[in-house]
Design a protein around this motif. Structure first.
Motif, PDB file in Angstrom:
ATOM      1  N   GLU A   1      -1.188   1.130   5.023  1.00  0.00           N
ATOM      2  CA  GLU A   1      -0.295   1.690   5.842  1.00  0.00           C
ATOM      3  C   GLU A   1       1.132   1.273   4.822  1.00  0.00           C
ATOM      4  O   GLU A   1       1.372   2.196   5.013  1.00  0.00           O
ATOM      5  CB  GLU A   1      -0.466   1.490   7.300  1.00  0.00           C
ATOM      6  N   SER A   2       1.089  -0.072   4.089  1.00  0.00           N
ATOM      7  CA  SER A   2       1.825  -0.045   3.698  1.00  0.00           C
ATOM      8  C   SER A   2       2.239   0.757   2.212  1.00  0.00           C
ATOM      9  O   SER A   2       3.332   0.531   1.346  1.00  0.00           O
ATOM     10  CB  SER A   2       2.255  -1.954   3.213  1.00  0.00           C
ATOM     11  N   GLY A   3       1.229   1.104   1.860  1.00  0.00           N
ATOM     12  CA  GLY A   3       1.359   2.265   0.428  1.00  0.00           C
ATOM     13  C   GLY A   3       0.354   1.646  -0.332  1.00  0.00           C
ATOM     14  O   GLY A   3       0.508   1.269  -1.777  1.00  0.00           O
ATOM     15  N   LEU A   4       0.583  -0.426  -0.666  1.00  0.00           N
ATOM     16  CA  LEU A   4       0.587  -1.328  -1.875  1.00  0.00           C
ATOM     17  C   LEU A   4      -1.095  -0.745  -2.615  1.00  0.00           C
ATOM     18  O   LEU A   4      -1.271  -1.657  -3.707  1.00  0.00           O
ATOM     19  CB  LEU A   4       0.355  -2.658  -1.434  1.00  0.00           C
ATOM     20  N   LEU A   5      -2.276  -0.266  -1.322  1.00  0.00           N
ATOM     21  CA  LEU A   5      -3.588  -0.081  -2.281  1.00  0.00           C
ATOM     22  C   LEU A   5      -3.679   0.977  -2.630  1.00  0.00           C
ATOM     23  O   LEU A   5      -5.000   1.554  -3.018  1.00  0.00           O
ATOM     24  CB  LEU A   5      -4.391  -0.461  -0.672  1.00  0.00           C
ATOM     25  N   ASP A   6      -2.941   1.844  -2.237  1.00  0.00           N
ATOM     26  CA  ASP A   6      -3.194   3.852  -2.906  1.00  0.00           C
ATOM     27  C   ASP A   6      -3.239   3.702  -4.229  1.00  0.00           C
ATOM     28  O   ASP A   6      -2.296   2.693  -5.071  1.00  0.00           O
ATOM     29  CB  ASP A   6      -2.071   4.191  -2.606  1.00  0.00           C
ATOM     30  N   GLY A   7      -4.577   3.985  -4.770  1.00  0.00           N
ATOM     31  CA  GLY A   7      -4.976   4.175  -6.230  1.00  0.00           C
ATOM     32  C   GLY A   7      -5.910   2.486  -6.067  1.00  0.00           C
ATOM     33  O   GLY A   7      -6.284   2.396  -7.342  1.00  0.00           O
ATOM     34  N   LYS A   8      -6.344   1.941  -5.827  1.00  0.00           N
ATOM     35  CA  LYS A   8      -6.441   1.056  -6.217  1.00  0.00           C
ATOM     36  C   LYS A   8      -7.754   0.668  -5.043  1.00  0.00           C
ATOM     37  O   LYS A   8      -8.032   1.481  -4.057  1.00  0.00           O
ATOM     38  CB  LYS A   8      -5.611  -0.823  -5.555  1.00  0.00           C
ATOM     39  N   ILE A   9      -8.161  -0.481  -5.913  1.00  0.00           N
ATOM     40  CA  ILE A   9      -9.545  -0.864  -4.774  1.00  0.00           C
ATOM     41  C   ILE A   9     -10.361  -1.767  -4.017  1.00  0.00           C
ATOM     42  O   ILE A   9      -9.429  -2.634  -4.196  1.00  0.00           O
ATOM     43  CB  ILE A   9     -11.048  -1.243  -6.357  1.00  0.00           C
ATOM     44  N   ALA A  10     -10.505  -1.892  -2.960  1.00  0.00           N
ATOM     45  CA  ALA A  10      -9.824  -3.039  -1.643  1.00  0.00           C
ATOM     46  C   ALA A  10     -11.190  -2.904  -0.449  1.00  0.00           C
ATOM     47  O   ALA A  10     -12.115  -1.746  -1.341  1.00  0.00           O
ATOM     48  CB  ALA A  10      -9.221  -2.294  -1.085  1.00  0.00           C
ATOM     49  N   THR A  11     -11.703  -3.515  -0.163  1.00  0.00           N
ATOM     50  CA  THR A  11     -13.019  -3.989   0.800  1.00  0.00           C
ATOM     51  C   THR A  11     -12.261  -3.440   2.787  1.00  0.00           C
ATOM     52  O   THR A  11     -10.944  -3.549   2.827  1.00  0.00           O
ATOM     53  CB  THR A  11     -13.925  -5.107   0.461  1.00  0.00           C
ATOM     54  N   THR A  12     -12.839  -3.344   3.271  1.00  0.00           N
ATOM     55  CA  THR A  12     -12.359  -3.971   4.801  1.00  0.00           C
ATOM     56  C   THR A  12     -13.862  -3.901   5.433  1.00  0.00           C
ATOM     57  O   THR A  12     -14.432  -4.357   4.939  1.00  0.00           O
ATOM     58  CB  THR A  12     -11.661  -2.400   5.288  1.00  0.00           C
TER      59      THR A  12
ATOM     60  N   ASP B   1     -16.276  -1.195   0.455  1.00  0.00           N
ATOM     61  CA  ASP B   1     -16.950  -2.042   1.609  1.00  0.00           C
ATOM     62  C   ASP B   1     -17.465  -2.902   1.399  1.00  0.00           C
ATOM     63  O   ASP B   1     -18.772  -3.368   2.129  1.00  0.00           O
ATOM     64  CB  ASP B   1     -16.609  -1.283   2.327  1.00  0.00           C
ATOM     65  N   ARG B   2     -18.820  -3.206   0.185  1.00  0.00           N
ATOM     66  CA  ARG B   2     -20.188  -3.974   0.252  1.00  0.00           C
ATOM     67  C   ARG B   2     -19.531  -5.575   0.006  1.00  0.00           C
ATOM     68  O   ARG B   2     -20.781  -5.600   0.342  1.00  0.00           O
ATOM     69  CB  ARG B   2     -20.865  -3.047  -1.340  1.00  0.00           C
ATOM     70  N   GLN B   3     -18.744  -5.443  -0.488  1.00  0.00           N
ATOM     71  CA  GLN B   3     -17.568  -6.120  -1.377  1.00  0.00           C
ATOM     72  C   GLN B   3     -17.529  -7.029  -0.040  1.00  0.00           C
ATOM     73  O   GLN B   3     -16.353  -6.806   0.962  1.00  0.00           O
ATOM     74  CB  GLN B   3     -16.758  -6.253  -2.101  1.00  0.00           C
ATOM     75  N   MET B   4     -17.283  -9.112  -0.397  1.00  0.00           N
ATOM     76  CA  MET B   4     -17.141 -10.276   0.479  1.00  0.00           C
ATOM     77  C   MET B   4     -15.264  -9.351   0.237  1.00  0.00           C
ATOM     78  O   MET B   4     -14.842  -9.574   1.365  1.00  0.00           O
ATOM     79  CB  MET B   4     -17.616 -11.011   0.541  1.00  0.00           C
ATOM     80  N   LEU B   5     -15.233  -9.464  -0.427  1.00  0.00           N
ATOM     81  CA  LEU B   5     -13.172 -10.090  -1.907  1.00  0.00           C
ATOM     82  C   LEU B   5     -13.273  -9.086  -2.504  1.00  0.00           C
ATOM     83  O   LEU B   5     -13.767  -8.235  -3.406  1.00  0.00           O
ATOM     84  CB  LEU B   5     -13.658 -11.459  -2.223  1.00  0.00           C
ATOM     85  N   VAL B   6     -11.881  -8.900  -2.373  1.00  0.00           N
ATOM     86  CA  VAL B   6     -11.851  -7.707  -3.950  1.00  0.00           C
ATOM     87  C   VAL B   6     -10.362  -8.345  -4.087  1.00  0.00           C
ATOM     88  O   VAL B   6      -9.698  -7.771  -3.782  1.00  0.00           O
ATOM     89  CB  VAL B   6     -12.208  -6.171  -3.524  1.00  0.00           C
ATOM     90  N   VAL B   7     -10.023  -8.344  -5.522  1.00  0.00           N
ATOM     91  CA  VAL B   7      -8.943  -8.795  -6.083  1.00  0.00           C
ATOM     92  C   VAL B   7      -8.765  -8.346  -7.048  1.00  0.00           C
ATOM     93  O   VAL B   7      -9.146  -8.432  -7.881  1.00  0.00           O
ATOM     94  CB  VAL B   7      -9.355 -10.238  -6.205  1.00  0.00           C
ATOM     95  N   GLY B   8      -6.816  -8.161  -7.048  1.00  0.00           N
ATOM     96  CA  GLY B   8      -6.907  -7.086  -8.468  1.00  0.00           C
ATOM     97  C   GLY B   8      -5.004  -7.816  -8.254  1.00  0.00           C
ATOM     98  O   GLY B   8      -4.894  -6.386  -7.115  1.00  0.00           O
ATOM     99  N   ASP B   9      -4.617  -7.447  -9.196  1.00  0.00           N
ATOM    100  CA  ASP B   9      -3.159  -6.976  -9.316  1.00  0.00           C
ATOM    101  C   ASP B   9      -2.386  -8.199  -8.462  1.00  0.00           C
ATOM    102  O   ASP B   9      -1.024  -7.476  -7.604  1.00  0.00           O
ATOM    103  CB  ASP B   9      -3.205  -5.249  -9.103  1.00  0.00           C
ATOM    104  N   GLY B  10      -2.753  -9.294  -7.446  1.00  0.00           N
ATOM    105  CA  GLY B  10      -2.133  -9.662  -6.814  1.00  0.00           C
ATOM    106  C   GLY B  10      -2.403  -9.023  -5.469  1.00  0.00           C
ATOM    107  O   GLY B  10      -1.546  -9.615  -4.169  1.00  0.00           O
ATOM    108  N   ILE B  11      -3.397  -8.747  -5.672  1.00  0.00           N
ATOM    109  CA  ILE B  11      -3.670  -8.110  -3.767  1.00  0.00           C
ATOM    110  C   ILE B  11      -5.038  -8.703  -3.733  1.00  0.00           C
ATOM    111  O   ILE B  11      -5.791  -8.252  -4.695  1.00  0.00           O
ATOM    112  CB  ILE B  11      -3.218  -6.249  -3.399  1.00  0.00           C
ATOM    113  N   VAL B  12      -4.759  -9.034  -2.405  1.00  0.00           N
ATOM    114  CA  VAL B  12      -6.822  -9.835  -2.314  1.00  0.00           C
ATOM    115  C   VAL B  12      -7.126  -8.361  -0.703  1.00  0.00           C
ATOM    116  O   VAL B  12      -6.617  -9.261  -0.069  1.00  0.00           O
ATOM    117  CB  VAL B  12      -6.758 -11.112  -1.882  1.00  0.00           C
ATOM    118  N   THR B  13      -8.206  -8.404  -0.937  1.00  0.00           N
ATOM    119  CA  THR B  13      -8.689  -7.589   0.752  1.00  0.00           C
ATOM    120  C   THR B  13      -9.977  -8.233   0.743  1.00  0.00           C
ATOM    121  O   THR B  13     -10.943  -8.526   0.174  1.00  0.00           O
ATOM    122  CB  THR B  13      -8.949  -6.199   0.366  1.00  0.00           C
TER     123      THR B  13
END
Length: 319
Positions: A122-133, A152-164
């Protein structure tokens, strides 16, 4: 190392506790193992913050301090797409987004787990990036945030100072990742104390038919695929059986599940194979034939790639 845990009103109790306990355990072990002391601080946007189960939290109010640090958003208590959609309309979500954007701009590592990833989205920080949930919220996440590449296969996705991170117990994985940035040895010891095994993927926990039920055509394809699992996959046979075009089928699967028809069939085969490994005495070669693979080598490779475990390890889990 200070880690701020942003507890929104209605925070999921288990997620918050998992982060606190992982970080606190690492801090206590740091004197013997080495590595910096870790200080988890629970912060909030309001003075009276309660968990989803109604427990009142002792927190510090977010300050205007913009020094680079680590901030983590644990899950919020909603457990269904409908409940989550309602929770995301709360004014605290927008305020949290402002805080996260400001801290990220000033160099902070920003992280979230489970339904907390929706706050980050919702913050917009993930726009255009890879993430999981959380795996079961994948279809809802894709429909709400088409500009985010969801894996959403991944347990963790890390990139550009953002971790989901993925579903609820992925809070432990996220906590260990944060510890690992300070000391890999400390993270390894903490994992042993808490008996947390490496879990690189959510695939082994996902229930494919649960995900498929969010779309009638995808659900019908899922049932057809299960009925023909021991046969070689044919997209032409699928479109003829379902009375649809392969383009429409591929588009709906991509929209709902983020997968191609063949990849979804692989998921169903893995699910069936794991079930048979745990409940039968059949050899891997025999199971491979039952789920549509030519030999056991192919099945073993797929299990390692998708689950991070060998067939023998899966048997040992049930021993």
């Amino acid at each position: 190392m200070i880690v701020d845990i942003l507890a929104l009103d209605g925070v999921f109790d288990t997620g918050l506790a998992a982060l606190q306990d992982t970080l606190a355990t690492a801090s206590e072990l740091s004197a013997d193992v080495g590595g910096p002391a870790i200080e988890p601080r629970v912060i909030s946007l309001r003075r009276n913050t309660r968990t989803a189960n109604g427990h009142k939290l002792s927190t510090s109010l977010c300050s205007d301090d913009r020094q680079a640090r680590i901030i983590v958003v644990p899950a919020i208590g909603a457990k269904t797409p409908e409940g989550l959609a309602q929770a995301l309309t709360h004014r605290d979500i927008a305020k949290a987004g402002e805080l996260l954007r400001a801290l990220k701009q000033d160099g902070a590592i920003v992280a979230a787990a489970c339904t907390g990833t929706f706050v980050l989205a919702e913050s917009g920080l993930l726009d255009g990036k890879i993430a999981t949930t959380s795996w079961w919220l994948g279809p809802f996440f894709r429909s709400r945030y088409p500009e985010i590449v969801l894996d959403d296969r991944q347990m963790l996705v890390v990139g550009d100072g953002i971790v989901t991170a993925g579903a609820v117990l992925a809070h432990f994985d996220l906590g260990l990742w944060l510890v690992r940035q300070a000391s890999p040895a400390l993270a390894a010891t903490t994992a042993r104390y808490l008996m947390i095994d490496p879990r690189p993927s959510q695939t082994g926990y996902a229930i494919p038919d649960h995900l498929a039920h969010s779309d009638p055509l995808v659900e019908r394809f899922e049932q057809w695929a299960r009925d023909n699992l021991d046969q070689g996959f044919s997209l032409q046979a699928a479109e003829e059986a379902l009375g649809t075009s392969r383009r429409t089928l591929a588009r709906r699967l991509k929209s709902v599940l983020g997968k191609t028809p063949l990849n979804f069939v692989h998921d169903l085969r893995v699910e069936r194979a794991v079930h048979l490994l745990r409940t039968s005495s059949d050899s891997v070669e025999a199971i491979a034939e039952k789920v549509g693979y030519a030999d056991g080598v192919t099945l073993r490779t797929l299990l390692r790639r998708r689950l991070g475990r060998t067939a023998s390890q899966l048997r040992n889990l049930e021993a």
